[in-house]
Design an enzyme around this catalytic site. Structure first.
Site, PDB file in Angstrom:
ATOM      1  N   LYS A 188       0.387   9.597 -17.343  1.00 53.20           N
ATOM      2  CA  LYS A 188       0.962  10.859 -17.870  1.00 53.20           C
ATOM      3  C   LYS A 188       1.352  11.797 -16.742  1.00 53.20           C
ATOM      4  O   LYS A 188       1.650  12.965 -16.959  1.00 53.20           O
ATOM      5  CB  LYS A 188      -0.069  11.567 -18.763  1.00 53.20           C
ATOM      6  CG  LYS A 188      -0.506  10.772 -19.967  1.00 53.20           C
ATOM      7  CD  LYS A 188      -1.551  11.575 -20.745  1.00 53.20           C
ATOM      8  CE  LYS A 188      -2.531  10.680 -21.465  1.00 53.20           C
ATOM      9  NZ  LYS A 188      -3.741  11.393 -21.864  1.00 53.20           N
ATOM     10  N   ARG A 233      -8.179   0.758  -4.555  1.00 57.76           N
ATOM     11  CA  ARG A 233      -7.032  -0.137  -4.323  1.00 57.76           C
ATOM     12  C   ARG A 233      -5.789   0.680  -4.670  1.00 57.76           C
ATOM     13  O   ARG A 233      -5.705   1.250  -5.762  1.00 57.76           O
ATOM     14  CB  ARG A 233      -7.169  -1.373  -5.218  1.00 57.76           C
ATOM     15  CG  ARG A 233      -5.901  -2.183  -5.469  1.00 57.76           C
ATOM     16  CD  ARG A 233      -5.425  -3.027  -4.312  1.00 57.76           C
ATOM     17  NE  ARG A 233      -6.364  -3.998  -3.813  1.00 57.76           N
ATOM     18  CZ  ARG A 233      -6.356  -5.297  -4.122  1.00 57.76           C
ATOM     19  NH1 ARG A 233      -5.433  -5.763  -4.948  1.00 57.76           N
ATOM     20  NH2 ARG A 233      -7.227  -6.128  -3.580  1.00 57.76           N
ATOM     21  N   ARG A 239      -9.818 -10.826  -7.578  1.00 56.56           N
ATOM     22  CA  ARG A 239     -10.980 -11.125  -6.734  1.00 56.56           C
ATOM     23  C   ARG A 239     -11.723  -9.858  -6.296  1.00 56.56           C
ATOM     24  O   ARG A 239     -12.947  -9.750  -6.430  1.00 56.56           O
ATOM     25  CB  ARG A 239     -10.540 -11.902  -5.470  1.00 56.56           C
ATOM     26  CG  ARG A 239     -10.274 -13.357  -5.699  1.00 56.56           C
ATOM     27  CD  ARG A 239      -9.169 -13.836  -4.799  1.00 56.56           C
ATOM     28  NE  ARG A 239      -7.923 -13.261  -5.287  1.00 56.56           N
ATOM     29  CZ  ARG A 239      -7.132 -13.882  -6.168  1.00 56.56           C
ATOM     30  NH1 ARG A 239      -7.422 -15.086  -6.541  1.00 56.56           N
ATOM     31  NH2 ARG A 239      -6.045 -13.308  -6.635  1.00 56.56           N
ATOM     32  N   THR A 240     -10.996  -8.887  -5.748  1.00 58.06           N
ATOM     33  CA  THR A 240     -11.648  -7.725  -5.141  1.00 58.06           C
ATOM     34  C   THR A 240     -12.376  -6.899  -6.203  1.00 58.06           C
ATOM     35  O   THR A 240     -13.524  -6.500  -6.034  1.00 58.06           O
ATOM     36  CB  THR A 240     -10.603  -6.869  -4.403  1.00 58.06           C
ATOM     37  OG1 THR A 240      -9.811  -7.717  -3.585  1.00 58.06           O
ATOM     38  CG2 THR A 240     -11.269  -5.813  -3.551  1.00 58.06           C
ATOM     39  N   HIS A 246      -7.230  -4.003   4.565  1.00 60.36           N
ATOM     40  CA  HIS A 246      -8.051  -4.537   3.468  1.00 60.36           C
ATOM     41  C   HIS A 246      -9.353  -5.006   4.134  1.00 60.36           C
ATOM     42  O   HIS A 246      -9.593  -6.204   4.305  1.00 60.36           O
ATOM     43  CB  HIS A 246      -7.306  -5.687   2.789  1.00 60.36           C
ATOM     44  CG  HIS A 246      -7.878  -6.140   1.489  1.00 60.36           C
ATOM     45  ND1 HIS A 246      -9.123  -5.763   1.023  1.00 60.36           N
ATOM     46  CD2 HIS A 246      -7.371  -6.972   0.527  1.00 60.36           C
ATOM     47  CE1 HIS A 246      -9.341  -6.330  -0.157  1.00 60.36           C
ATOM     48  NE2 HIS A 246      -8.302  -7.073  -0.472  1.00 60.36           N
TER      49      HIS A 246
HETATM   50  N1   CP Z   1      -7.529 -11.109  -1.905  1.00 57.39           N
HETATM   51  C1   CP Z   1      -7.322 -10.126  -2.795  1.00 57.39           C
HETATM   52  O1   CP Z   1      -7.294  -8.941  -2.456  1.00 57.39           O
HETATM   53  O2   CP Z   1      -7.141 -10.563  -4.069  1.00 57.39           O
HETATM   54  P1   CP Z   1      -6.972  -9.588  -5.324  1.00 57.39           P
HETATM   55  O3   CP Z   1      -5.643  -8.904  -5.179  1.00 57.39           O
HETATM   56  O4   CP Z   1      -7.025 -10.500  -6.537  1.00 57.39           O
HETATM   57  O5   CP Z   1      -8.096  -8.610  -5.295  1.00 57.39           O
END
Ligand code: CP
Length: 308
Positions: free
Chosen positions: A83, A105, A55-56, A133
């Site tokens: 590596k 992320r 999603r993100t 988040h």
């Molecule tokens: N909600 C969320 O962060 O989903 P993803 O891990 O798929 O990005």
């Protein structure tokens, strides 16, 4: 704003600005042929994902493209990280390619804040360990605002694995800033120490939390972080903390249900609750609406941080 690494210290007026701007983008997104001013035409955004995402990552990519920005997709497994290249060297090399912003992320808490000290470019936290988040919480709050008009005085509880959840932390900070009444419902083993110091209500009985609440944010049980070790069994967790139709029918209380995804069906949420987009029944699922709203919210974040 230069960076968005968390909602812990983001003031009310900044959150309100992002939600108001997201509402403008959402309105256009729901037209037949959405058209946006290309305000980020000359910008290049690195989507640096050191941990998996559906999603993100995709919604940031769509958001960037709607605003005319170019994106560089980076995944740790297909990069020189495999590596042994360090996080700092990876960021410095991407910056040398004239990147204007990093969407990060990372599995380690604090990684996004660390990167703000490595690069002179904007950093957006797309989820770091169990820290924060922020764009997920913004889209959750945006979705609640769409339904209720305001979060002020709204009773919202967060259900499940609070201990490992960056989504819970960002939502607690953001919703308290917007004036919501926030509660947690969780087995005591999945509550972080010091939670009571935040001044929020704790439920260990899910029925009581449902009776109190207008809406629930259900969290994924993070099985990849060995969450199962904190519980007698997944079946027992589902019985005591799983949000099911049967439970809502028995309590006869209507509840709006959110979940950041991905979901563990029949563990923290039953399929009938997760998929109940149009009631009758005692729950309304906002799960897919959250995903659509993620694009509008991430457009608002990119525009705010990067537009000239
Ligand atoms: N909600 C969320 O962060 O989903 P993803 O891990 O798929 O990005």
């Amino acid at each position: 704003m230069k960076h968005l690494t968390g909602l812990c210290e983001l003031p009310l007026h900044e959150i309100q600005h992002l939600l108001d701007l997201a509402a403008v983008f959402k309105k256009e997104l729901t037209t037949k042929a959405p058209a946006f001013a290309p305000t980020l035409l000359s910008k290049r955004i690195a989507l640096a994902f050191f941990e998996n995402s559906t999603r993100t990552r995709f919604s940031f990519e769509i958001a960037a493209k709607h605003l005319g920005a170019g994106t560089l997709n980076f995944t740790a497994s297909s990069s020189s990280v495999s590596k042994g290249e360090t996080l700092g060297d990876t960021i410095r090399n991407l910056e040398a390619m004239q990147v204007d912003a990093f969407v990060i992320r990372h599995p380690s808490s604090g990684a996004a804040d660390l990167i703000t000290g490595i690069t002179s470019k904007s950093v957006i936290n797309a989820g770091d360990g169990s820290h924060e988040h922020p764009t997920q919480a913004l889209l959750d709050m945006f979705t609640l605002k769409e339904h209720f008009g305001s979060l002020k005085g709204l009773n919202v509880f967060i259900l499940g694995d609070i201990l490992h959840s960056r989504v819970a932390r960002s939502n607690i900070f953001g919703m308290l800033t917007l004036g919501a009444n926030v509660a947690l419902c969780s087995p005591s083993t999945l509550l972080p120490p010091g939670t009571s110091a935040l001044g929020i209500r704790i439920f260990t009985d899910l029925d009581q939390a449902i009776q109190w609440a207008d809406a629930a944010i259900v969290l994924r049980l993070q099985l990849e972080r060995a969450t199962g070790g904190y519980l007698p069994s997944l079946g027992e967790y589902a019985v005591h903390f799983g949000l099911s139709d049967e439970r809502l029918d028995r309590i006869r209380k209507h509840l709006l249900v959110l979940h950041p995804g991905p979901i563990n069906r029949e563990i923290e949420i039953s399929s009938r609750v997760a998929d109940r987009i149009q009631p009758p029944g005692y729950s309304s699922s906002l799960l897919l609406q959250q995903v659509t709203n993620g694009i509008a919210v991430r457009m608002a974040v990119l525009q705010t941080l990067l537009a000239e």
